[in-house]
Write a protein that holds these residues in place. Structure first.
Motif, PDB file in Angstrom:
ATOM      1  N   VAL A   1       0.856  -1.184   0.000  1.00 18.81           N
ATOM      2  CA  VAL A   1       0.000   0.000   0.000  1.00 18.81           C
ATOM      3  C   VAL A   1       0.892   1.234   0.000  1.00 18.81           C
ATOM      4  O   VAL A   1       1.828   1.348   0.808  1.00 18.81           O
ATOM      5  CB  VAL A   1      -0.946   0.024   1.214  1.00 18.81           C
ATOM      6  CG1 VAL A   1      -1.693   1.359   1.297  1.00 18.81           C
ATOM      7  CG2 VAL A   1      -1.948  -1.124   1.127  1.00 18.81           C
ATOM      8  N   ALA A   2       0.610   2.163  -0.919  1.00 20.40           N
ATOM      9  CA  ALA A   2       1.399   3.393  -1.041  1.00 20.40           C
ATOM     10  C   ALA A   2       0.577   4.588  -0.587  1.00 20.40           C
ATOM     11  O   ALA A   2      -0.625   4.676  -0.880  1.00 20.40           O
ATOM     12  CB  ALA A   2       1.846   3.585  -2.488  1.00 20.40           C
TER      13      ALA A   2
ATOM     14  N   ALA B   1      14.451   6.847  -6.617  1.00 22.45           N
ATOM     15  CA  ALA B   1      13.625   6.375  -5.507  1.00 22.45           C
ATOM     16  C   ALA B   1      13.691   7.300  -4.296  1.00 22.45           C
ATOM     17  O   ALA B   1      13.204   6.953  -3.223  1.00 22.45           O
ATOM     18  CB  ALA B   1      14.057   4.961  -5.098  1.00 22.45           C
ATOM     19  N   ASP B   2      14.263   8.475  -4.473  1.00 20.50           N
ATOM     20  CA  ASP B   2      14.481   9.400  -3.361  1.00 20.50           C
ATOM     21  C   ASP B   2      13.385  10.459  -3.340  1.00 20.50           C
ATOM     22  O   ASP B   2      13.546  11.565  -3.859  1.00 20.50           O
ATOM     23  CB  ASP B   2      15.866  10.033  -3.507  1.00 20.50           C
ATOM     24  CG  ASP B   2      16.249  10.900  -2.313  1.00 20.50           C
ATOM     25  OD1 ASP B   2      15.412  11.050  -1.398  1.00 20.50           O
ATOM     26  OD2 ASP B   2      17.375  11.418  -2.300  1.00 20.50           O
ATOM     27  N   ALA B   3      12.263  10.132  -2.714  1.00 23.31           N
ATOM     28  CA  ALA B   3      11.135  11.071  -2.657  1.00 23.31           C
ATOM     29  C   ALA B   3      11.450  12.275  -1.780  1.00 23.31           C
ATOM     30  O   ALA B   3      10.955  13.377  -2.044  1.00 23.31           O
ATOM     31  CB  ALA B   3       9.891  10.354  -2.131  1.00 23.31           C
ATOM     32  N   LEU B   4      12.262  12.080  -0.740  1.00 21.01           N
ATOM     33  CA  LEU B   4      12.546  13.181   0.168  1.00 21.01           C
ATOM     34  C   LEU B   4      13.262  14.313  -0.558  1.00 21.01           C
ATOM     35  O   LEU B   4      12.923  15.492  -0.392  1.00 21.01           O
ATOM     36  CB  LEU B   4      13.388  12.683   1.344  1.00 21.01           C
ATOM     37  CG  LEU B   4      13.656  13.687   2.461  1.00 21.01           C
ATOM     38  CD1 LEU B   4      12.358  14.219   3.044  1.00 21.01           C
ATOM     39  CD2 LEU B   4      14.521  13.066   3.545  1.00 21.01           C
ATOM     40  N   THR B   5      14.245  13.976  -1.378  1.00 19.65           N
ATOM     41  CA  THR B   5      14.945  15.004  -2.142  1.00 19.65           C
ATOM     42  C   THR B   5      13.998  15.692  -3.110  1.00 19.65           C
ATOM     43  O   THR B   5      13.988  16.926  -3.241  1.00 19.65           O
ATOM     44  CB  THR B   5      16.134  14.392  -2.906  1.00 19.65           C
ATOM     45  OG1 THR B   5      17.128  13.991  -1.957  1.00 19.65           O
ATOM     46  CG2 THR B   5      16.748  15.387  -3.872  1.00 19.65           C
ATOM     47  N   ALA B   6      13.169  14.912  -3.791  1.00 18.83           N
ATOM     48  CA  ALA B   6      12.224  15.488  -4.753  1.00 18.83           C
ATOM     49  C   ALA B   6      11.276  16.465  -4.073  1.00 18.83           C
ATOM     50  O   ALA B   6      10.990  17.556  -4.594  1.00 18.83           O
ATOM     51  CB  ALA B   6      11.449  14.382  -5.449  1.00 18.83           C
TER      52      ALA B   6
ATOM     53  N   ALA C   1       6.997   9.275  -9.152  1.00 13.38           N
ATOM     54  CA  ALA C   1       8.177   8.697  -9.799  1.00 13.38           C
ATOM     55  C   ALA C   1       9.030   7.948  -8.778  1.00 13.38           C
ATOM     56  O   ALA C   1       9.551   6.856  -9.058  1.00 13.38           O
ATOM     57  CB  ALA C   1       8.990   9.797 -10.473  1.00 13.38           C
ATOM     58  N   ALA C   2       9.175   8.524  -7.585  1.00 10.22           N
ATOM     59  CA  ALA C   2       9.939   7.843  -6.537  1.00 10.22           C
ATOM     60  C   ALA C   2       9.199   6.609  -6.032  1.00 10.22           C
ATOM     61  O   ALA C   2       9.813   5.572  -5.756  1.00 10.22           O
ATOM     62  CB  ALA C   2      10.210   8.808  -5.387  1.00 10.22           C
ATOM     63  N   THR C   3       7.884   6.711  -5.908  1.00 10.44           N
ATOM     64  CA  THR C   3       7.090   5.586  -5.419  1.00 10.44           C
ATOM     65  C   THR C   3       7.181   4.398  -6.366  1.00 10.44           C
ATOM     66  O   THR C   3       7.402   3.254  -5.939  1.00 10.44           O
ATOM     67  CB  THR C   3       5.621   6.000  -5.238  1.00 10.44           C
ATOM     68  OG1 THR C   3       5.543   7.088  -4.317  1.00 10.44           O
ATOM     69  CG2 THR C   3       4.800   4.845  -4.693  1.00 10.44           C
ATOM     70  N   VAL C   4       7.017   4.647  -7.657  1.00 12.89           N
ATOM     71  CA  VAL C   4       7.055   3.535  -8.606  1.00 12.89           C
ATOM     72  C   VAL C   4       8.450   2.938  -8.674  1.00 12.89           C
ATOM     73  O   VAL C   4       8.610   1.709  -8.790  1.00 12.89           O
ATOM     74  CB  VAL C   4       6.534   3.972  -9.990  1.00 12.89           C
ATOM     75  CG1 VAL C   4       7.543   4.813 -10.749  1.00 12.89           C
ATOM     76  CG2 VAL C   4       6.131   2.765 -10.825  1.00 12.89           C
ATOM     77  N   ALA C   5       9.491   3.758  -8.553  1.00 14.18           N
ATOM     78  CA  ALA C   5      10.855   3.222  -8.542  1.00 14.18           C
ATOM     79  C   ALA C   5      11.071   2.325  -7.326  1.00 14.18           C
ATOM     80  O   ALA C   5      11.685   1.254  -7.426  1.00 14.18           O
ATOM     81  CB  ALA C   5      11.867   4.365  -8.552  1.00 14.18           C
ATOM     82  N   MET C   6      10.547   2.747  -6.170  1.00 17.83           N
ATOM     83  CA  MET C   6      10.688   1.933  -4.968  1.00 17.83           C
ATOM     84  C   MET C   6       9.911   0.627  -5.094  1.00 17.83           C
ATOM     85  O   MET C   6      10.403  -0.448  -4.720  1.00 17.83           O
ATOM     86  CB  MET C   6      10.214   2.726  -3.747  1.00 17.83           C
ATOM     87  CG  MET C   6      10.289   1.946  -2.441  1.00 17.83           C
ATOM     88  SD  MET C   6      11.980   1.425  -2.026  1.00 17.83           S
ATOM     89  CE  MET C   6      12.686   3.014  -1.566  1.00 17.83           C
ATOM     90  N   ILE C   7       8.698   0.700  -5.623  1.00 13.90           N
ATOM     91  CA  ILE C   7       7.891  -0.516  -5.776  1.00 13.90           C
ATOM     92  C   ILE C   7       8.584  -1.506  -6.703  1.00 13.90           C
ATOM     93  O   ILE C   7       8.635  -2.716  -6.424  1.00 13.90           O
ATOM     94  CB  ILE C   7       6.484  -0.154  -6.294  1.00 13.90           C
ATOM     95  CG1 ILE C   7       5.708   0.606  -5.209  1.00 13.90           C
ATOM     96  CG2 ILE C   7       5.718  -1.421  -6.703  1.00 13.90           C
ATOM     97  CD1 ILE C   7       4.399   1.185  -5.702  1.00 13.90           C
ATOM     98  N   LEU C   8       9.140  -1.026  -7.796  1.00 16.97           N
ATOM     99  CA  LEU C   8       9.838  -1.915  -8.735  1.00 16.97           C
ATOM    100  C   LEU C   8      11.076  -2.531  -8.088  1.00 16.97           C
ATOM    101  O   LEU C   8      11.390  -3.695  -8.334  1.00 16.97           O
ATOM    102  CB  LEU C   8      10.203  -1.155 -10.011  1.00 16.97           C
ATOM    103  CG  LEU C   8       9.011  -0.747 -10.873  1.00 16.97           C
ATOM    104  CD1 LEU C   8       9.470   0.166 -12.010  1.00 16.97           C
ATOM    105  CD2 LEU C   8       8.281  -1.977 -11.426  1.00 16.97           C
ATOM    106  N   ARG C   9      11.752  -1.764  -7.247  1.00 20.69           N
ATOM    107  CA  ARG C   9      12.913  -2.319  -6.515  1.00 20.69           C
ATOM    108  C   ARG C   9      12.447  -3.421  -5.568  1.00 20.69           C
ATOM    109  O   ARG C   9      13.065  -4.494  -5.480  1.00 20.69           O
ATOM    110  CB  ARG C   9      13.614  -1.229  -5.725  1.00 20.69           C
ATOM    111  CG  ARG C   9      14.442  -0.257  -6.560  1.00 20.69           C
ATOM    112  CD  ARG C   9      15.194   0.696  -5.646  1.00 20.69           C
ATOM    113  NE  ARG C   9      16.215  -0.010  -4.874  1.00 20.69           N
ATOM    114  CZ  ARG C   9      16.713   0.415  -3.723  1.00 20.69           C
ATOM    115  NH1 ARG C   9      16.277   1.536  -3.182  1.00 20.69           N
ATOM    116  NH2 ARG C   9      17.648  -0.257  -3.102  1.00 20.69           N
TER     117      ARG C   9
END
Length: 321
Positions: free
Chosen positions: A71-72, A129-134, A307-315
């Motif tokens: 869940v995101a 995958a770095d949402a905090l920086t974004a 973009a960060a969320t989808v990168a994290m999910i794929l990882r």
């Protein structure tokens, strides 16, 4: 894998964890996506956009949790997560507020639910995958302008003086906003001399180094410069923020001065900061914090966050998370 996307429940939160184009990416990667109705409304994405992307729409948060493996969200829901139906091995991805929610995160782990916190993603990891920086890139500029509007009108007839504590993404974004507003070149405080070139490349400023996070030199700089606005953005990822503005520093500011503390969730740089509140000190100094400054630009912030969320999910789906 089934991915669930919640409608945000935190006050004034307008972002969404996944935008429709990234839902398509996950579905193309072989996943299914369940989205709560209205999740993207305030960011400009209606339910039909998600249906067209291939998501299944459901009415409630419980209907998101029930089938989901992951869940995101953007910010933790206001409801009790332990009451939600859950599949074994459920993973929660988003900002987790790990300092204040440590006990709840531990409780969920005891129930078999893992929490992936964007606050703790390493800067050395994949930048996508770095949402905090974004989010920091957006928050610093939004916070500067929000704080500037709180300064009394008579002080804003001239370029204002500002002090930026922290030279990371949020601090640099605040510096850029100061230039865009035509204000005086700010004093920018970093903790390493090697940050100087990257900061000055954004425009004129007085860069100063405070490697130990000592409030004493900050007090001296306030007395010398009498800033109208201070933006607090000094923090180390995953750690408690250093206290840089104590009572003496606030007393040294003039009436009507404004402090915007971006790091209240990490403990705050200012002794008077109250999370998600505005406080007016006896001397007329305003101290304010909002945990959702990026939500004032909901579409742009949602795209960056997604973009960060989808990168994290794929990882995570690939076993590399």
């Amino acid at each position: 894998m089934i991915v669930g996307v919640l409608r945000e429940t935190a006050a004034r939160e307008r972002r969404v964890a996944l935008v429709p184009e990234d839902v398509r990416r996950l579905i193309a990667a072989g996943m299914a996506v369940v989205v709560q109705c209205g999740a993207g409304r305030y960011a400009g994405f209606d339910d039909d956009c998600y249906r067209a992307a291939g998501a299944r729409l459901v009415a409630s948060g419980a209907e998101v949790f029930a089938p989901a493996d992951l869940v995101a969200w953007v910010k933790p829901p206001v409801f009790a997560l332990e009451t939600m139906p859950r599949r074994p091995g459920l993973t929660l991805v988003g900002f987790q507020d790990p300092i204040h929610r440590a006990a709840q995160i531990a409780m969920l782990r005891a129930l078999g639910v893992e929490s992936v916190a964007f606050e703790s993603v390493s800067r050395e990891g994949p930048p996508e995958a770095d949402a905090l920086t974004a989010m920091s890139r957006i928050a610093g500029g939004v916070a500067y302008r929000a704080g500037r509007r709180l300064i009394p009108a008579h002080a804003r007839i001239r370029p204002i003086r500002s002090l930026v504590l922290g030279s990371g993404q949020a601090g640099r974004s605040a510096l850029a906003a100061a230039h865009a507003c035509g204000d005086e070149p700010p004093v920018v405080v970093g903790n390493r001399a090697e940050q100087r070139d990257a900061v000055i490349a954004l425009g004129p400023c007085d860069f100063r180094v405070n490697p130990g996070g000592d409030p004493a030199p900050i007090l001296d700089w306030i007395r010398d410069g009498k800033p109208d606005l201070i933006v607090c953005a000094a923090t180390h990822r995953g750690a408690r923020a250093p206290l840089l503005l104590d009572d003496a520093a606030l007393a040294a500011l003039g009436p009507g001065a404004v402090v915007v503390d971006l790091v209240a969730k990490a403990g705050g740089n200012c002794v008077a900061t109250v999370a998600d509140a505005t406080v007016i000190r006896a001397g007329g100094v305003v101290v304010t914090h909002r945990s959702n400054y990026p939500s004032r630009r909901p579409a742009a912030a949602s795209h960056a966050y997604s973009a960060a969320t989808v990168a994290m999910i794929l990882r995570l789906a690939g076993g590399r998370g």
